[in-house]
Scaffold this motif. Sequence first.
Motif, PDB file in Angstrom:
ATOM      1  N   LEU A   5       1.321   1.260   0.445  1.00 39.11           N
ATOM      2  CA  LEU A   5       2.186   2.417   0.635  1.00 39.11           C
ATOM      3  C   LEU A   5       2.330   2.833   2.089  1.00 39.11           C
ATOM      4  O   LEU A   5       3.164   3.670   2.411  1.00 39.11           O
ATOM      5  N   ALA A   6       1.521   2.284   2.976  1.00 38.09           N
ATOM      6  CA  ALA A   6       1.583   2.681   4.387  1.00 38.09           C
ATOM      7  C   ALA A   6       2.962   2.395   4.985  1.00 38.09           C
ATOM      8  O   ALA A   6       3.476   3.208   5.748  1.00 38.09           O
ATOM      9  N   GLY A   7       3.572   1.297   4.631  1.00 36.76           N
ATOM     10  CA  GLY A   7       4.891   0.953   5.170  1.00 36.76           C
ATOM     11  C   GLY A   7       5.966   1.952   4.776  1.00 36.76           C
ATOM     12  O   GLY A   7       6.594   2.565   5.647  1.00 36.76           O
ATOM     13  N   PRO A   8       6.163   2.182   3.460  1.00 37.92           N
ATOM     14  CA  PRO A   8       7.192   3.143   3.057  1.00 37.92           C
ATOM     15  C   PRO A   8       6.919   4.558   3.556  1.00 37.92           C
ATOM     16  O   PRO A   8       7.841   5.262   3.973  1.00 37.92           O
ATOM     17  N   ILE A   9       5.664   4.972   3.526  1.00 36.85           N
ATOM     18  CA  ILE A   9       5.328   6.321   3.998  1.00 36.85           C
ATOM     19  C   ILE A   9       5.621   6.434   5.489  1.00 36.85           C
ATOM     20  O   ILE A   9       6.223   7.409   5.943  1.00 36.85           O
ATOM     21  N   GLY A  10       5.233   5.428   6.252  1.00 32.81           N
ATOM     22  CA  GLY A  10       5.480   5.454   7.692  1.00 32.81           C
ATOM     23  C   GLY A  10       6.956   5.476   8.021  1.00 32.81           C
ATOM     24  O   GLY A  10       7.407   6.222   8.896  1.00 32.81           O
ATOM     25  N   VAL A  11       7.730   4.690   7.312  1.00 33.91           N
ATOM     26  CA  VAL A  11       9.179   4.650   7.553  1.00 33.91           C
ATOM     27  C   VAL A  11       9.805   6.006   7.225  1.00 33.91           C
ATOM     28  O   VAL A  11      10.637   6.531   7.982  1.00 33.91           O
ATOM     29  N   LEU A  12       9.397   6.586   6.098  1.00 33.13           N
ATOM     30  CA  LEU A  12       9.950   7.891   5.717  1.00 33.13           C
ATOM     31  C   LEU A  12       9.544   8.972   6.709  1.00 33.13           C
ATOM     32  O   LEU A  12      10.353   9.829   7.082  1.00 33.13           O
ATOM     33  N   GLU A  13       8.296   8.947   7.139  1.00 37.55           N
ATOM     34  CA  GLU A  13       7.853   9.944   8.126  1.00 37.55           C
ATOM     35  C   GLU A  13       8.620   9.789   9.437  1.00 37.55           C
ATOM     36  O   GLU A  13       9.026  10.777  10.044  1.00 37.55           O
ATOM     37  N   ASP A  14       8.826   8.564   9.866  1.00 32.21           N
ATOM     38  CA  ASP A  14       9.598   8.329  11.093  1.00 32.21           C
ATOM     39  C   ASP A  14      11.048   8.792  10.929  1.00 32.21           C
ATOM     40  O   ASP A  14      11.628   9.377  11.844  1.00 32.21           O
ATOM     41  N   ALA A  15      11.628   8.521   9.774  1.00 33.74           N
ATOM     42  CA  ALA A  15      13.008   8.943   9.521  1.00 33.74           C
ATOM     43  C   ALA A  15      13.118  10.461   9.548  1.00 33.74           C
ATOM     44  O   ALA A  15      14.074  11.022  10.100  1.00 33.74           O
ATOM     45  N   ILE A 109      11.929  11.937  -1.378  1.00 26.96           N
ATOM     46  CA  ILE A 109      11.454  10.570  -1.634  1.00 26.96           C
ATOM     47  C   ILE A 109       9.995  10.443  -1.215  1.00 26.96           C
ATOM     48  O   ILE A 109       9.169   9.871  -1.940  1.00 26.96           O
ATOM     49  N   LEU A 110       9.657  11.002  -0.055  1.00 22.43           N
ATOM     50  CA  LEU A 110       8.264  10.944   0.414  1.00 22.43           C
ATOM     51  C   LEU A 110       7.336  11.644  -0.571  1.00 22.43           C
ATOM     52  O   LEU A 110       6.246  11.145  -0.869  1.00 22.43           O
ATOM     53  N   SER A 111       7.767  12.760  -1.087  1.00 20.84           N
ATOM     54  CA  SER A 111       6.972  13.487  -2.071  1.00 20.84           C
ATOM     55  C   SER A 111       6.721  12.613  -3.304  1.00 20.84           C
ATOM     56  O   SER A 111       5.607  12.569  -3.837  1.00 20.84           O
ATOM     57  N   ARG A 112       7.749  11.899  -3.744  1.00 17.74           N
ATOM     58  CA  ARG A 112       7.595  11.028  -4.914  1.00 17.74           C
ATOM     59  C   ARG A 112       6.647   9.859  -4.624  1.00 17.74           C
ATOM     60  O   ARG A 112       5.880   9.447  -5.484  1.00 17.74           O
ATOM     61  N   VAL A 113       6.706   9.349  -3.410  1.00 21.89           N
ATOM     62  CA  VAL A 113       5.787   8.255  -3.034  1.00 21.89           C
ATOM     63  C   VAL A 113       4.349   8.754  -3.075  1.00 21.89           C
ATOM     64  O   VAL A 113       3.458   8.055  -3.568  1.00 21.89           O
ATOM     65  N   TYR A 114       4.126   9.978  -2.585  1.00 17.05           N
ATOM     66  CA  TYR A 114       2.768  10.550  -2.638  1.00 17.05           C
ATOM     67  C   TYR A 114       2.313  10.749  -4.084  1.00 17.05           C
ATOM     68  O   TYR A 114       1.147  10.522  -4.410  1.00 17.05           O
ATOM     69  N   VAL A 115       3.209  11.164  -4.960  1.00 14.58           N
ATOM     70  CA  VAL A 115       2.854  11.331  -6.373  1.00 14.58           C
ATOM     71  C   VAL A 115       2.478   9.978  -6.967  1.00 14.58           C
ATOM     72  O   VAL A 115       1.476   9.863  -7.689  1.00 14.58           O
ATOM     73  N   ILE A 116       3.247   8.960  -6.657  1.00 11.41           N
ATOM     74  CA  ILE A 116       2.945   7.605  -7.160  1.00 11.41           C
ATOM     75  C   ILE A 116       1.579   7.149  -6.647  1.00 11.41           C
ATOM     76  O   ILE A 116       0.776   6.591  -7.399  1.00 11.41           O
ATOM     77  N   ALA A 117       1.309   7.413  -5.383  1.00  5.56           N
ATOM     78  CA  ALA A 117       0.016   7.014  -4.812  1.00  5.56           C
ATOM     79  C   ALA A 117      -1.131   7.747  -5.501  1.00  5.56           C
ATOM     80  O   ALA A 117      -2.173   7.155  -5.799  1.00  5.56           O
ATOM     81  N   ARG A 118      -0.934   9.051  -5.758  1.00  5.53           N
ATOM     82  CA  ARG A 118      -1.985   9.831  -6.415  1.00  5.53           C
ATOM     83  C   ARG A 118      -2.227   9.317  -7.832  1.00  5.53           C
ATOM     84  O   ARG A 118      -3.357   9.151  -8.265  1.00  5.53           O
ATOM     85  N   ILE A 119      -1.160   9.032  -8.557  1.00  3.10           N
ATOM     86  CA  ILE A 119      -1.292   8.536  -9.924  1.00  3.10           C
ATOM     87  C   ILE A 119      -1.983   7.172  -9.921  1.00  3.10           C
ATOM     88  O   ILE A 119      -2.860   6.909 -10.737  1.00  3.10           O
ATOM     89  N   ALA A 120      -1.598   6.330  -8.964  1.00  4.05           N
ATOM     90  CA  ALA A 120      -2.213   5.001  -8.892  1.00  4.05           C
ATOM     91  C   ALA A 120      -3.689   5.100  -8.524  1.00  4.05           C
ATOM     92  O   ALA A 120      -4.518   4.332  -9.039  1.00  4.05           O
ATOM     93  N   ALA A 121      -4.038   6.046  -7.657  1.00  3.42           N
ATOM     94  CA  ALA A 121      -5.430   6.163  -7.217  1.00  3.42           C
ATOM     95  C   ALA A 121      -6.326   6.811  -8.260  1.00  3.42           C
ATOM     96  O   ALA A 121      -7.503   6.471  -8.384  1.00  3.42           O
ATOM     97  N   THR A 122      -5.786   7.758  -9.001  1.00  2.00           N
ATOM     98  CA  THR A 122      -6.627   8.506  -9.943  1.00  2.00           C
ATOM     99  C   THR A 122      -6.439   8.071 -11.388  1.00  2.00           C
ATOM    100  O   THR A 122      -7.240   8.448 -12.243  1.00  2.00           O
ATOM    101  N   GLY A 123      -5.374   7.352 -11.674  1.00  2.00           N
ATOM    102  CA  GLY A 123      -5.102   6.957 -13.053  1.00  2.00           C
ATOM    103  C   GLY A 123      -4.590   8.125 -13.879  1.00  2.00           C
ATOM    104  O   GLY A 123      -4.549   8.063 -15.100  1.00  2.00           O
ATOM    105  N   GLU A 124      -4.179   9.162 -13.178  1.00  2.00           N
ATOM    106  CA  GLU A 124      -3.678  10.379 -13.830  1.00  2.00           C
ATOM    107  C   GLU A 124      -2.479  10.058 -14.716  1.00  2.00           C
ATOM    108  O   GLU A 124      -1.634   9.254 -14.355  1.00  2.00           O
ATOM    109  N   GLN A 125      -2.428  10.695 -15.876  1.00  2.00           N
ATOM    110  CA  GLN A 125      -1.297  10.550 -16.786  1.00  2.00           C
ATOM    111  C   GLN A 125      -0.362  11.719 -16.568  1.00  2.00           C
ATOM    112  O   GLN A 125      -0.793  12.841 -16.389  1.00  2.00           O
ATOM    113  N   ARG A 126       0.915  11.480 -16.590  1.00  2.00           N
ATOM    114  CA  ARG A 126       1.873  12.578 -16.405  1.00  2.00           C
ATOM    115  C   ARG A 126       2.298  13.139 -17.725  1.00  2.00           C
ATOM    116  O   ARG A 126       2.351  12.583 -18.715  1.00  2.00           O
TER     117      ARG A 126
END
Length: 126
Positions: A5-15, A109-126
């Motif tokens: 996720l570092a690539g997409p997050i970095g690109v979005l932050e730069d944008a 979009i960045l917010s959604r990427v962070y949500v995806i990262a959190r779900i992937a890291a914690t296994g949280e169910q939505r």
Amino acid sequence: MERLLAGPIGVLEDAMRFRATRQGVLAANVANADTPGYRRMDIEFQDALDRAAETLEATRSRHLTAGPEGVRVVRGPRGTRPDGNGIDRDQEALTLSRNAGAFTKQANILSRVYVIARIAATGEQR
């Protein structure tokens, strides 16, 4: 996961930094709409893109990186009004609005990427 996720997050932050920088330049145009001799300024997107392309570090053919560092502010032509001012308030308002809208889309979009990262890291169910 972090590297993935570092690539997409970095690109979005730069944008978003690019949009924020541009917003400041455009706001200065509006603030100087009545300043005699003021010339419109903007960030040249192609120049920013070219600079970002110089620093690309792709590990795969579809990876891209970008950054607002070194963006160049360009001055427009002299205005045609008698006082030499080149600001069209309506055009500046439209450009500001479009830039702000693009910033908001990128933030969402960045917010959604962070949500995806959190779900992937914690296994949280939505």
